[in-house]
Design a protein around this motif. Structure first.
Motif, short mmCIF file in Angstrom:
data_model
loop_
_atom_site.label_atom_id
_atom_site.label_comp_id
_atom_site.label_asym_id
_atom_site.label_seq_id
_atom_site.Cartn_x
_atom_site.Cartn_y
_atom_site.Cartn_z
N GLU A 83 20.39 -14.93 40.55
CA GLU A 83 20.53 -14.02 39.52
C GLU A 83 19.13 -14.14 38.78
O GLU A 83 18.15 -14.83 39.02
CB GLU A 83 21.54 -14.31 38.47
N ARG A 84 18.93 -13.08 38.08
CA ARG A 84 17.57 -12.95 37.16
C ARG A 84 17.44 -14.28 36.24
O ARG A 84 18.42 -14.60 35.49
CB ARG A 84 17.59 -11.65 36.20
N PHE A 85 16.23 -14.78 36.26
CA PHE A 85 15.98 -16.04 35.70
C PHE A 85 15.94 -15.71 34.00
O PHE A 85 15.47 -14.85 33.41
CB PHE A 85 14.71 -16.55 36.00
N SER A 86 16.53 -16.65 33.33
CA SER A 86 16.76 -16.69 31.92
C SER A 86 17.18 -18.10 31.48
O SER A 86 17.54 -19.04 32.21
CB SER A 86 17.90 -15.77 31.49
N ILE A 87 16.39 -18.59 30.36
CA ILE A 87 16.77 -19.99 29.58
C ILE A 87 16.66 -19.91 28.36
O ILE A 87 15.86 -19.19 27.52
CB ILE A 87 15.50 -20.60 30.27
N ASN A 146 15.26 -28.43 25.01
CA ASN A 146 14.47 -29.46 25.79
C ASN A 146 15.18 -29.72 27.05
O ASN A 146 16.51 -29.85 27.31
CB ASN A 146 14.78 -30.63 25.08
N TYR A 147 14.43 -29.76 28.12
CA TYR A 147 14.88 -29.78 29.51
C TYR A 147 14.19 -30.61 30.38
O TYR A 147 13.10 -31.03 30.32
CB TYR A 147 14.73 -28.33 30.12
N VAL A 148 15.12 -31.11 31.28
CA VAL A 148 14.32 -32.11 32.36
C VAL A 148 14.86 -31.77 33.85
O VAL A 148 16.27 -31.42 33.89
CB VAL A 148 14.83 -33.51 32.25
N ASN A 186 11.48 -20.47 20.76
CA ASN A 186 11.36 -18.89 20.52
C ASN A 186 11.14 -18.20 21.81
O ASN A 186 10.33 -17.30 21.79
CB ASN A 186 10.32 -18.79 19.46
N GLY A 187 11.62 -18.60 22.73
CA GLY A 187 11.56 -18.06 24.01
C GLY A 187 10.43 -18.27 24.85
O GLY A 187 9.87 -17.55 25.83
N LYS A 188 9.57 -19.34 24.48
CA LYS A 188 8.10 -19.56 24.95
C LYS A 188 8.21 -21.13 25.11
O LYS A 188 8.80 -21.85 24.35
CB LYS A 188 7.14 -18.91 24.12
#
Length: 274
Positions: free
Chosen positions: A173-177, A181-183, A201-203
């Motif tokens: 699917e289209r990438f979104s996040i 905090n992620y690992v 803020n999306g960055k």
């Protein structure tokens, strides 16, 4: 050989290459792999490198049972089996290997120096093969780590991964996040690879990569431990040093200066296989 090299490159690009996978940022991305695409690769490996079927190779339990190019490699480098210098602390973070327990909270990354649970660790094919291969486990328990065992492990890992590739048809699917905090972590052919990042803020507001070479080349780490105490026949031509360092496959050129009686004898340029 050129045909096989091209086929390997094509498969690598589909599975995990930089191109074409950036496409999924723009929209749906379809990745298809069939077991038939591996036919030329497996045929070359079995006839030239292994001298036996992939299944038989994965069941080999003694070095004397090896055939093909691997038999020649063992014959030429059997003495290195006794160069059992190394950390004996190993890390495998998980996929695609099992029997691992990894907690990223125990990673201490200070830039030039990385440890896990307060200890320096070796990552890579030897650590990976110790999770599944009887030959590697047996010789490691008897002799400890060595350049020869690392090279055997490298082939064992590659063959195991090829044996487990099945037909694949994935439509992403289209990438979104979301912010947070992620690992993410996985095993590369060089060893454990860890990405830690923060989205605000999306960055991307913070991003840290801990790569296999950082583990291996940490001061007092696997690279140093593999050469301290290593017997050298000729300081002017330290082939033992080149074999020990290159077996760890760092992702940079290693420049080693060799001294004898506090006098510089030679300088070796080793590695740089990216």
């Amino acid at each position: 050989m050129s045909l096989v090299s091209r086929k390997i490159k094509e498969i690598m690009e589909k599975i995990g290459g930089k191109w074409p996978h950036v496409d999924y940022l723009k929209g749906e991305k379809i990745v298809k792999i069939t077991k038939g695409e591996l036919r030329d690769i497996t045929s070359f490996m079995e006839s030239e490198l292994l001298g036996m079927s992939i299944e038989d190779f994965l069941n080999v339990k003694r070095l004397e049972e090896l055939s093909g190019d691997l038999k020649l490699m063992v014959e030429k480098s059997i003495d290195s089996l006794n160069w059992n210098f190394g950390l004996r602390n190993y890390l495998v973070v998980g996929f695609p290997f099992k029997n691992t327990e990894f907690d990223c909270n125990y990673i201490k990354d200070e830039g030039l120096e990385v440890s896990y649970k307060g200890k320096k660790v070796e990552v890579g094919p030897l650590a990976q093969a110790l999770t599944f291969d009887k030959l590697v486990k047996s010789y490691f328990n008897k002799y400890g780590p060595s350049p020869l065992l690392r090279e055997i492990s490298r082939i064992k890992v590659a063959v195991k991964l090829i044996s487990e590739i099945n037909d694949l048809d994935i439509s992403s699917e289209r990438f979104s996040i979301s912010d947070g905090n992620y690992v993410s972590f996985a095993e590369s052919i060089r060893g454990s690879l860890i990405h830690q990042y923060e989205i605000s803020n999306g960055k991307i507001s913070n991003y840290r990569i801990t790569q296999p070479t950082t583990f291996i080349a940490s001061p007092g780490g696997a690279l140093e431990s593999a050469v301290i105490g290593l017997p050298i026949k000729s300081a002017k031509d330290p082939v033992e040093l080149a074999l020990a360092v290159s077996s760890l496959d760092t992702c940079f050129v290693t420049r080693v200066r060799v001294f004898e009686n506090e006098k510089l004898v030679t300088t070796k340029r080793i590695g740089g296989f990216c």
